[in-house]
Scaffold this motif. Sequence first.
Motif, PDB file in Angstrom:
ATOM      1  N   PRO A 230      10.764 -23.836   4.144  1.00 22.08           N
ATOM      2  CA  PRO A 230      10.091 -23.082   5.217  1.00 22.08           C
ATOM      3  C   PRO A 230      10.123 -23.839   6.534  1.00 22.08           C
ATOM      4  N   GLY A 231      10.225 -23.084   7.621  1.00 19.98           N
ATOM      5  CA  GLY A 231      10.250 -23.708   8.935  1.00 19.98           C
ATOM      6  C   GLY A 231       9.016 -24.532   9.222  1.00 19.98           C
ATOM      7  N   SER A 232       7.883 -24.138   8.626  1.00 14.06           N
ATOM      8  CA  SER A 232       6.639 -24.883   8.834  1.00 14.06           C
ATOM      9  C   SER A 232       6.728 -26.300   8.304  1.00 14.06           C
ATOM     10  N   LEU A 233       7.587 -26.532   7.308  1.00 13.48           N
ATOM     11  CA  LEU A 233       7.735 -27.864   6.733  1.00 13.48           C
ATOM     12  C   LEU A 233       8.653 -28.735   7.576  1.00 13.48           C
ATOM     13  N   GLY A 234       9.649 -28.136   8.200  1.00 12.98           N
ATOM     14  CA  GLY A 234      10.526 -28.863   9.108  1.00 12.98           C
ATOM     15  C   GLY A 234      11.179 -30.072   8.465  1.00 12.98           C
ATOM     16  N   ARG A 235      11.171 -31.190   9.182  1.00 18.94           N
ATOM     17  CA  ARG A 235      11.820 -32.408   8.716  1.00 18.94           C
ATOM     18  C   ARG A 235      11.222 -32.959   7.425  1.00 18.94           C
ATOM     19  N   LEU A 236       9.999 -32.568   7.107  1.00 18.30           N
ATOM     20  CA  LEU A 236       9.392 -33.017   5.859  1.00 18.30           C
ATOM     21  C   LEU A 236      10.120 -32.450   4.645  1.00 18.30           C
TER      22      LEU A 236
ATOM     23  N   GLY B 129      19.212 -29.814   5.164  1.00 18.84           N
ATOM     24  CA  GLY B 129      20.281 -29.300   5.999  1.00 18.84           C
ATOM     25  C   GLY B 129      19.937 -27.952   6.579  1.00 18.84           C
ATOM     26  N   VAL B 130      20.852 -27.430   7.374  1.00 26.68           N
ATOM     27  CA  VAL B 130      20.683 -26.131   8.000  1.00 26.68           C
ATOM     28  C   VAL B 130      21.940 -25.306   7.737  1.00 26.68           C
TER      29      VAL B 130
ATOM     30  N   LEU C 279       1.761 -36.660   5.465  1.00 23.95           N
ATOM     31  CA  LEU C 279       3.117 -36.647   4.934  1.00 23.95           C
ATOM     32  C   LEU C 279       4.124 -37.254   5.907  1.00 23.95           C
ATOM     33  N   GLU C 280       3.871 -37.095   7.202  1.00 20.78           N
ATOM     34  CA  GLU C 280       4.787 -37.679   8.193  1.00 20.78           C
ATOM     35  C   GLU C 280       4.913 -39.188   8.006  1.00 20.78           C
ATOM     36  N   ALA C 281       3.849 -39.832   7.544  1.00 26.08           N
ATOM     37  CA  ALA C 281       3.865 -41.283   7.360  1.00 26.08           C
ATOM     38  C   ALA C 281       4.634 -41.702   6.112  1.00 26.08           C
ATOM     39  N   PHE C 282       5.001 -40.743   5.254  1.00 27.10           N
ATOM     40  CA  PHE C 282       5.784 -41.090   4.077  1.00 27.10           C
ATOM     41  C   PHE C 282       7.163 -41.612   4.469  1.00 27.10           C
ATOM     42  N   VAL C 283       7.729 -41.056   5.533  1.00 24.73           N
ATOM     43  CA  VAL C 283       9.060 -41.483   5.991  1.00 24.73           C
ATOM     44  C   VAL C 283       8.870 -42.568   7.033  1.00 24.73           C
ATOM     45  N   GLY C 284       9.160 -43.798   6.634  1.00 25.91           N
ATOM     46  CA  GLY C 284       8.911 -44.927   7.528  1.00 25.91           C
ATOM     47  C   GLY C 284      10.111 -45.371   8.334  1.00 25.91           C
ATOM     48  N   LEU C 285      11.307 -44.880   7.984  1.00 21.75           N
ATOM     49  CA  LEU C 285      12.514 -45.310   8.689  1.00 21.75           C
ATOM     50  C   LEU C 285      13.511 -44.169   8.721  1.00 21.75           C
TER      51      LEU C 285
END
Length: 349
Positions: A137-143, A68-69, A319-325
């Motif tokens: 951290p902002g560098s992690l973003g959606r991850l 969240g933000v 890591l981006e590929a960890f979230v598939g949906l």
Amino acid sequence: MQGLVTRPGTAGSTHVTDVPAAHAGAGQVLVRVLEVGVCGTDREISEGVFGVPPDRDTELILGHELLGVVDGDGYGFSRGDLVTATVRRSCAHCRACAEDSPDSCLTGDYSERGITRLHGFARELVAEDATQLIPIPGSLGRLGVLAEPTSICERAIRHARAIGGRQPWELERALVLGTGAVGMLSTYLLRLAGVDVWTGGLEARSDLVTACGARYFSTEEVPLDALREEVGGFDLVIAAVPDAQVMADTLGLLRRSGVACLLGIDGRDRPVSIDGPVLGIDAILENRVLFGSVNSHRQDWLAGVEALDRARERWPGALEAFVGLRVPLDRFAETFAYRGGKATLVLDG
């Protein structure tokens, strides 16, 4: 305000509906929810086999994997800060909780966001205790949506090291069973620590396993006892699978002073077996240990977030590929059915 609600104990009752607006009280911060991860626990609650609503409520707002933000300044946070939040909260009357370790609660009277006696995060806005927030951290973003399962893995590995370290021991070789989010994240955390890792599962996710330098094998094609014979056993086995027989088998996969950690859940009423000499001779003469781990301490959240950011830098794109949906809240049924990795509910459009 929309939220994902279920009636614990009633299968098929999960639905999206209006929920009460969130208002920050003393010590609380308003958090606008971006994403909520979905896992097996959410599926079990939706299927009516688990979950406890808050006192005086018959329904439970789901969601315990928050990204969240912050919606306004206060208590050390600024509007726009990315955050997640812990899941388990103190029972307030045991030694573990008094020492800020509700992950080791001794009474079972704890509450958990979106699981037990406390509404979850699958809603547009939530008021959260500022002391339970974890900066992302902002560098992690959606991850950052991976922070909760990563904290589970961090705790498991931390406890395994504590158990192994009770005597001279070195974690050099590990086996991870399961290629879901917890299995994959455990693999990456162990690789960050320089451990040689073999990761096995039923899903063909060999590309993600090998991307971090681990070895992939299919548990349908490679018998576990044959693998143990080939490599000489493991210092650590992490069983992130919902199969009690596989969990029991992990004790026989260890080498001297090895530690096996159970992270899967299997509530089926069935017998499991274990070879007598493994339990009656090997576990004793070789100082082997089998233990379970659940939830996580605040230190594991902080360590997990830091590790995720290092993994993002070390293995770009993996890591981006960890979230598939990723789907909107009203498509929650798709996330419960999804088996291709982590699925999330997106609440910010």
